[in-house]
Design an enzyme around this catalytic site. Structure first.
Site, short mmCIF file in Angstrom:
data_model
loop_
_atom_site.label_atom_id
_atom_site.label_comp_id
_atom_site.label_asym_id
_atom_site.label_seq_id
_atom_site.Cartn_x
_atom_site.Cartn_y
_atom_site.Cartn_z
N GLY A 1 40.40 49.02 39.50
CA GLY A 1 41.02 48.42 40.67
C GLY A 1 40.25 47.24 41.21
O GLY A 1 40.84 46.21 41.58
N ASP A 2 38.94 47.36 41.29
CA ASP A 2 38.13 46.25 41.80
C ASP A 2 38.27 45.01 40.92
O ASP A 2 38.47 43.90 41.42
CB ASP A 2 36.66 46.67 41.87
CG ASP A 2 36.35 47.52 43.09
OD1 ASP A 2 36.95 47.29 44.15
OD2 ASP A 2 35.50 48.42 42.98
N VAL A 3 38.15 45.19 39.62
CA VAL A 3 38.21 44.04 38.72
C VAL A 3 39.64 43.49 38.65
O VAL A 3 39.85 42.27 38.63
CB VAL A 3 37.68 44.42 37.33
CG1 VAL A 3 37.85 43.25 36.36
CG2 VAL A 3 36.21 44.82 37.42
#
Length: 403
Positions: A169-171
């Site tokens: 999700g972050d990337v």
């Protein structure tokens, strides 16, 4: 005029930490932008203390902050805010991932940014976005993943959903932010107009990743559930036990017939249990047992994969991180990159995922020490002299440390 990369000449003022923001600005640095990372005194980006640590230097921080310049300031000090307004006046992009409202309370919200520099594009990254009932909740990758329905689709149906072993999700949100920023830069250049505000969230990215689950629920009213190693809606598609390890096979459409030929089981095509996609899904467990029995008959997993590759059936071994990191394809493409950091030393990180024919090489980048570029940035951009810089250090407005 020669350019070092596609974002050469773009100045980014980066107020981000952890992963989603820094992963975005790292890609911008890889694309040639000048990224000035604003770190909060006295300790800077909290990732500077995350493992793996070597002599107080974080490899985690180094990976996500390649190519940036560090300016470390005490954001509680009005003098620091005035310095930052001066940098905003020269920036093309301002990006932050504080909790919603924090940047405004610091006196550097979109209203201030736009007033100081109407051409600047501002991007805020958060777990839930800048609007909606959940916007004020604290959140990280796994929190947004759970709220978006994604966690419910992962793992064994009879057990607890597992945590993903990487920051999808972050990337993914970082790349969403990069797409929005580059689109806004293009729009500004094309129209000659002002910059705009971008609201990017992890929950939006995660929900967007439902390629079939949402439409399935919407059309049928049936809630999709996690199905373990076999796809819930398509068969045969899943992770299968081979002789010693696991293999992913995707055999849909004409690939189903190729799989039957590879297995030397043409009878399966006429078998009423598997004659249609719907029947194959209905009987996917039985079909899985047949496939695994066939895979187990090979002398090795590599031999089974070779047979499927020969038949042009999409197949892959389930590699460990170590196996993937040492795979010749990933090394050859630069997907795996070896870097040398001044503090951590030599180690490997994921490489640049964006490829440009005009810029096939990698830029020589390094991660900054805390406040390493205080003097360079504030002298070159704001014209501060040595006496003023010394006074700011003495007052604790500027902080520098070799970590």
């Amino acid at each position: 005029m020669a350019h070092r990369h596609v974002l050469d000449g773009v100045t980014v003022l980066d107020f981000t930490q952890f992963i989603a923001g820094p992963a975005c600005t790292r890609l911008m640095a890889e694309m040639g932008a000048e990224v000035i990372k604003i770190e909060v005194a006295p300790n800077g980006d909290l990732c500077r203390v995350l493992p793996v640590l070597r002599e107080g230097r974080s490899a985690y921080f180094v990976q996500h902050n390649q190519g940036k310049k560090s300016v470390c300031v005490d954001l509680r000090n009005p003098d620091a805010i005035e310095l930052l307004k001066g940098l905003i006046a020269q920036a093309d992009v301002v990006i932050e991932n504080f909790s919603p409202g924090v940047i405004g309370r610091l006196g550097l919200g979109w209203d201030v940014v736009h007033a100081v520099n109407p051409k600047a594009i501002m991007c805020s990254i958060s777990a839930f976005g800048q609007s909606g009932p959940l916007k004020d909740l604290p959140g990280f990758d796994y929190i947004a993943q759970a709220f978006s329905g994604v966690t419910s689709m992962i793992g064994d149906p009879d057990g607890k959903p597992p945590l993903a072993g990487l920051a999808v999700g972050d990337v993914g949100t970082a790349i969403s932010a990069l797409a929005a920023i580059n689109g806004a830069l293009f729009h500004r250049e094309r129209t000659g107009g002002d910059g705009q505000y971008l609201d990017i969230s992890l929950v939006d990215f995660y929900f967007h990743a439902h390629e079939i689950n949402v439409q399935t629920y919407s059309m049928s009213g049936d809630t999709p559930h996690r199905s373990g190693s076999l796809h819930p809606l398509v068969a045969p598609l899943g992770i299968y036990q081979a002789k010693t390890g696991f293999i992913v096979i995707v055999a849909i459409g004409e690939q189903w017939e190729r799989l039957c030929r590879a297995m030397e089981r043409p009878d399966l095509r006429e078998d009423t249990r598997f004659a249609t996609p719907e029947k194959r899904l209905e009987n996917r467990e039985t079909l899985s047992d047949l496939i695994e029995a066939w895979l187990g008959g090979f002398e090795s997993d590599a031999a089974a994969i070779a047979a499927l590759e020969k038949a042009r059936v999409p197949v892959a071994p389930v590699l460990s991180v170590a196996e993937a990191t040492n795979h010749p394809h990933l090394i050859g493409r630069g997907t795996v990159r070896t870097i040398h950091d001044r503090g951590v030393g030599t180690f490997r990180i994921p490489g640049m995922p964006l490829r440009f024919s005009d810029f096939p090489g990698e830029l020589e980048l390094t991660a900054p020490f805390l406040g390493e570029h205080n003097t360079e940035v504030l002298q070159s951009r704001l014209g501060l002299d040595d006496a003023r810089l010394a006074a700011l250090r003495e007052a604790g407005v500027l902080v520098e440390a070799r970590r």
